[in-house]
Design a protein around this motif. Sequence first.
Motif: not given
Length: 170
Positions: A77, A79, A99-100, A102-106
Motif C-alpha cells: 500500500n 504508493k 486503493k492504489l 484508484n490513485d491517479k498518479e499510480v
Amino acid sequence: DKKHGKGCLNDQDGYFEGEFKDDFKWNGVLRVGVDEIIFKNGKKDLSKILPEKERFLKQLENEEYVNLDQISKKLKNDKDLMIKYISVFGFGFNQFSKKLKNDKEVLISAIKNSPHNITEKSINKKYLKDKDIIKILLSENSLKNMHIDVFKILDDKYKKNKNFVIKLMK
C-alpha cells in the motif's frame, strides 16, 4: 571429505565466502540476495539483514525480481514504492491494492510503463474520461505498446473516431 579451510560455496543458502571448519561455515559472509549473514566461529550474526522496506528498495535498485505476493500489506500500500516497482519492472499493476489502482498518479505511472497491462478490469471507469489519462493512453509510446483490450475501455467518442482507430491499428 569435509569442507575445511578458506573457500567459496554457492548453494541453496546463497553465496558463502570465507572459512569452513568440519564442513560448517565458520568465519565469513553468506550473501542471500541483498542480505548478508556474517559467520563468526560458526555462529550467525544476523545484523546485516535489511528491514523489509530497505530490502525491497535494494532489490529494485539491483533490478532483482520481487514477488508482490511475498511482501507485507504495508509495503503493497506504499504508493511511492509501488510506483518505483512498476517503473523498474513494467508490470504488477493488476496486483496492486484497490486503493492504489484508484490513485491517479499510480495509474499514470502504470500506463507510461506498461500500457499493454492496462485492462478494463484494472482501471477505474472514472478515469476513462480523465484528460490526463486519455492523453497518456493516446501518446505515441502508449499506442505502440497498447494491448487491444485498452481500446475496449476507451470512451465511445474515441472508438468512433476514424483517425484514432487507424492510428491505433498501425
